[in-house]
Design a protein around this motif. Sequence first.
Motif: not given
Length: 161
Positions: A96-107, A157-161
């Motif tokens: 995997t690679l670690l990175g930002l997706r939106g505001r989340r840090v994900v593998f 997905e997962g972000e709030m307005d």
Amino acid sequence: MQHGVQRYLIIRCENANRHYTTEFVQQLFAEEGKGEFSTRINVLGHAQQGGNPTPFDRNMGTKLAARTLEYLVTQAKEYVDLEKGENKAMDSDTATLLGLRGRRVVFTPVEELANETDFDHRLPLDQWWLKLRPLLRILAKHNSTYYTEAMDVPAIEGEMD
């Protein structure tokens, strides 16, 4: 090293010791390894992007490093059997690679990233930041015709307005 996977990772702070530099550690392992393994240096951080790191950069680096080490420990516990000397890391979530997706840090598994990448041009297929160009032109007081495409940015997905 004679019985296990011959890949090892050394993580070192850039200012950990003025005598034991990254280059010194690499040369030491290369010499002591006597050809049993190869050594490489990969220095990450502000030198790649230019300038001195800001407090935000240092904080983000610390969070990413902590998340990475936590993930490595979890993966090792799940896939490595020390008693049998077996490594069963064959699932897609082990590369995997670690990175930002939106505001989340994900593998993200490398297999997924391969489907999202234009390798000929070394770009992601979805270049979401291009939709920000009209806004940047307005902020820069650039004379241009503006399109409403930036208004159609889908919610992450997962972000709030």
